[in-house]
Structure formats: structure tokens, C-alpha cells
Scaffold this active site. Structure first.
Site, short mmCIF file in Angstrom:
data_model
loop_
_atom_site.label_atom_id
_atom_site.label_comp_id
_atom_site.label_asym_id
_atom_site.label_seq_id
_atom_site.Cartn_x
_atom_site.Cartn_y
_atom_site.Cartn_z
CG HIS A 82 -2.18 -0.85 0.98
ND1 HIS A 82 -3.10 -0.57 -0.01
CD2 HIS A 82 -2.62 -1.98 1.61
CE1 HIS A 82 -4.06 -1.48 0.02
NE2 HIS A 82 -3.80 -2.35 0.99
CG ASP B 90 -3.01 5.32 -2.31
OD1 ASP B 90 -2.31 4.46 -2.87
OD2 ASP B 90 -3.76 5.05 -1.35
#
Length: 388
Positions: free
Chosen positions: A132, A162
């Protein structure tokens, strides 16, 4: 045609989380027709239970497709063949296993821009590993640089990987590739890796490392909370303010506004930064945040209050610029940047029900009879995945 500079652009986004939806939102905000393709079953992430808060899906229409069935895959390929661009954010080889990889899609639509965003990229020894945002910015060197002296690195939400190094990078790359097709070039794959994007965001800092301007441990340098003139300070009411007068002329304004002599601080002497920071902290604790705003806001002291996310929309400057908007009772950031000749309109809120999705598919060129048959047989459903 939608409002905004990307009006008329057709984009198929295969539903995911994080950077892929961010990229699709950016394109939709600026006028692109973004059709989100969901699985028929819910994702398990829980967002289907409150779709109006899934803000990265604003401005899009949704259609659920059975990608486990040959009929659903064939339909998805038809959608892609009608579009200008595709967005997917799965692990490498996932789309290939579904039969929706770049090879068959580009064979059907040679001008297609096939946008892929992953953490580690499509190639390399870590390409297939799970991860992540935090892992990707750790590998890029960005995470190590963020935090205070003597403390562990501080996760900066998931903004760097992200959204900045992922969604924004993919949107930038796809628009560059689309520009190339507009000049007669072929369609192509855009491989956006969050490790690459986070590293790219560090370009200026690498220059500072090379020049010796940023060589100390974390939290001891100019831009990482080491300097007293690039710092946040606690006020009398427990709130915080930010000061960042890096240049000499702005430092003079700050010191003057504080009612001190011009030579009260030697900000150029890093050896005295800790002392200067302690003195400034004591000064800022003498007034409330609002009182400091009255004294410093709008001046060249390079000052701003540290606002909580729910406070920011109420600030007069943000209100004057309509930096935040209300869609369906949900306050959220407005589309950006701004365009003088092709301004973006107010986005539709995110939704899971059919809000013209089937009509949009028909406008893209898939006959109503063919679409109706797929819906009737359960391979396609208007709207996104539904909560169980």
C-alpha cells in the site's frame, strides 16, 4: 458534451481503490465521460454501503459487469473499443487473466491509451508483491525524509503515493499519451508506479541533497521542521499556526510584526535554530490562533492558520474562491485547476444507481438491443456493485 476542457473524451475505468479512482475523478472533473466498470458482487471494502461518500467516484456513471463470464468480458471489450482511454489499478497480469489486457484492447482500438497504476510498477522484482501507499513511499525515499528530529518517519496520510505519485501521475501520463494520439501517434500503455511517482516528487530534494543544502538527519533541515522559520507553532488556545518566511525579506516582515528588533533572530545560523524555535514558540503561545490571524494573515510574513479539514471550507479565502463545494449535502474539494475558456462544471455526486449509464453506453455505440439482452441475462447491470 460535458463541460470542461476534456468534454467528449470517453474513459472506461475498472473499479478499484486509491489512485485509479483518483485519476478517473480528475478526468471526469474536467469534462471526460468516465464510465466505471464494477464487478457484480461488492468489493468487500464497505464503500458500497455509503456510495455518496465515495467522492473519488463523483462525476462518473457506473455499470456492473460479470467479468467471470465470457459474455461479460466481450461486453467490456466492446466498451473499451468505443473509448479513448482505459484506467486500471490491479496487480500486474490481473487484466491479462481476465482477457482485458493491453494486447486485445489495443487490437480493437489502436488509438487507445491504456492507463495502468500499481505500487511497484509492471516490471521489476517487486512487481507482483502486495503493498500500500506507505510501502511505496518508503521504497522511494520519501517517507524517510518526513518527520521530526529523533522521531520515526511520519506517514503523510496516503497523499504522496496513492494520490500525488499515483493518481495525479497517471492522469498526467494519460493526457500526454492522448495528446500524442491527437497528433497521429499510436495508442500505448501508460505504466504509472507509485514508487516512481513518489520518487519524482522528491526531485527537488535530491538536488538539495546533492548541493549540501539538505544533509542533516530527519527533522534538522530547512524544510523538514528543523528551521524555526519553516515550522508550526502552538497558540494560547491549543490551535496551531504555520510560518514559512524562507526569504530574508519575508523574515523581516515576520520579526517586525512580532514587534521585535530586526536582528532579534539569526535564522541563517543553523546552530541557533533550536534556540530561535524555543523563543518563537514562547511568543506564539501568548495569543490565540485568531489573534495571530488578525496580526499576520494577509501579510508577507508567510503565515497561515493550521485549519482542520472541516474548518478549511469556512475560511474566507477558500469561500471567495469556491475551493470547496457542496454536492448532495457532502462538502468536498472543487475541481481544479481552473480554465478561462473551458471551465469545468459542477460534478455530479457519486452514485450506485443508474443515472444514465445505459444511455451513455448506447451513445458510445453499443445497440440498445444488444445491451438489453445482456442486462436481461444478468451479465450487465446498471449502477455499481451493491452491498450485500
Amino acid at each position: 458534451m460535458s463541460q470542461g476542457p476534456l468534454g467528449g473524451m470517453k474513459v472506461v475505468e475498472f473499479a478499484g481503490i486509491g489512485p485509479g479512482p483518483m485519476c478517473g475523478m480528475l478526468l471526469a472533473d474536467l469534462g471526460a465521460e468516465v464510465l466505471r466498470v464494477d464487478r457484480l458482487a461488492p468489493s468487500g471494502l464497505g464503500i458500497e454501503r455509503a456510495p455518496k461518500f465515495d467522492l473519488l467516484n463523483r462525476g462518473k456513471r457506473s455499470i456492473a459487469v460479470d467479468l467471470k463470464a465470457a459474455e461479460g468480458v466481450a461486453f467490456a471489450r466492446r466498451l473499451v473499443a468505443c473509448s479513448d482511454a482505459l484506467i486500471e489499478g490491479f496487480r500486474p497480469q490481473t487484466m491479462e487473466r481476465l482477457g482485458l489486457g493491453p494486447e486485445p484492447c489495443l487490437a480493437q482500438q489502436p488509438k487507445l491509451v491504456y492507463g495502468r497504476v500499481t505500487g511497484f510498477g509492471q516490471t521489476g522484482p517487486l512487481a507482483l508483491a502486495a503493498g500500500h501507499d506507505l510501502n511505496y513511499i518508503a521504497l522511494s525515499g520519501a517517507l524517510h525524509a518526513i518527520g521530526r528530529a529523533g522521531a520515526p518517519p511520519t506517514p503523510p496520510l496516503n497523499l504522496v503515493g496513492d494520490f500525488g505519485g499515483g493518481g495525479l501521475l497517471l492522469a498526467f501520463g494519460m493526457l500526454a499519451a492522448l495528446w500524442n494520439t491527437q497528433r497521429g501517434g499510436a495508442g500505448q500503455i501508460v505504466d504509472a508506479a507509485m514508487v516512481d511517482g513518489a520518487a519524482m516528487l522528491m526531485t527537488s530534494l535530491y538536488g538539495m541533497l546533492g548541493s549540501g543544502m539538505h544533509t542533516g538527519p530527519r527533522g534538522t533541515n530547512l524544510l523538514d521542521s528543523g528551521a524555526p522559520h519553516y515550522e508550526v507553532f502552538r497558540c494560547a488556545d491549543g490551535e496551531y499556526v504555520s510560518v514559512a518566511p524562507i526569504e530574508l525579506k519575508f523574515r523581516k516582515v515576520l520579526v517586525e510584526r512580532l514587534g521585535l528588533a530586526a536582528d532579534a533572530f539569526d535564522f541563517d545560523d543553523a546552530a541557533r535554530w533550536a534556540e530561535s524555535k524555543t523563543r518563537l514558540a514562547a511568543i506564539f503561545e501568548t495569543r490565540t490562533r485568531a489573534q495571530w490571524c488578525d496580526l499576520l494573515e494577509g501579510s508577507d510574513a508567510c503565515f497561515a492558520p493550521v485549519l482542520a479539514p472541516l474548518e478549511a471550507p469556512k475560511h474566507p479565502h477558500n469561500q471567495a474562491r469556491s475551493t470547496f463545494i457542496d454536492i448532495g449535502g457532502v462538502v468536498q474539494p472543487a475541481p481544479a485547476p481552473r480554465f478561462s475558456a473551458t471551465p469545468a462544471g459542477l460534478p455530479r455526486g457519486p452514485h450506485s444507481a443508474d443515472d444514465g449509464a445505459l444511455e451513455q453506453v448506447q451513445r458510445w455505440g453499443i445497440p440498445a438491443s444488444e445491451l438489453g439482452a445482456l442486462v436481461q441475462r444478468g451479465f450487465v447491470r446498471a449502477g455499481g456493485a451493491r452491498a450485500a
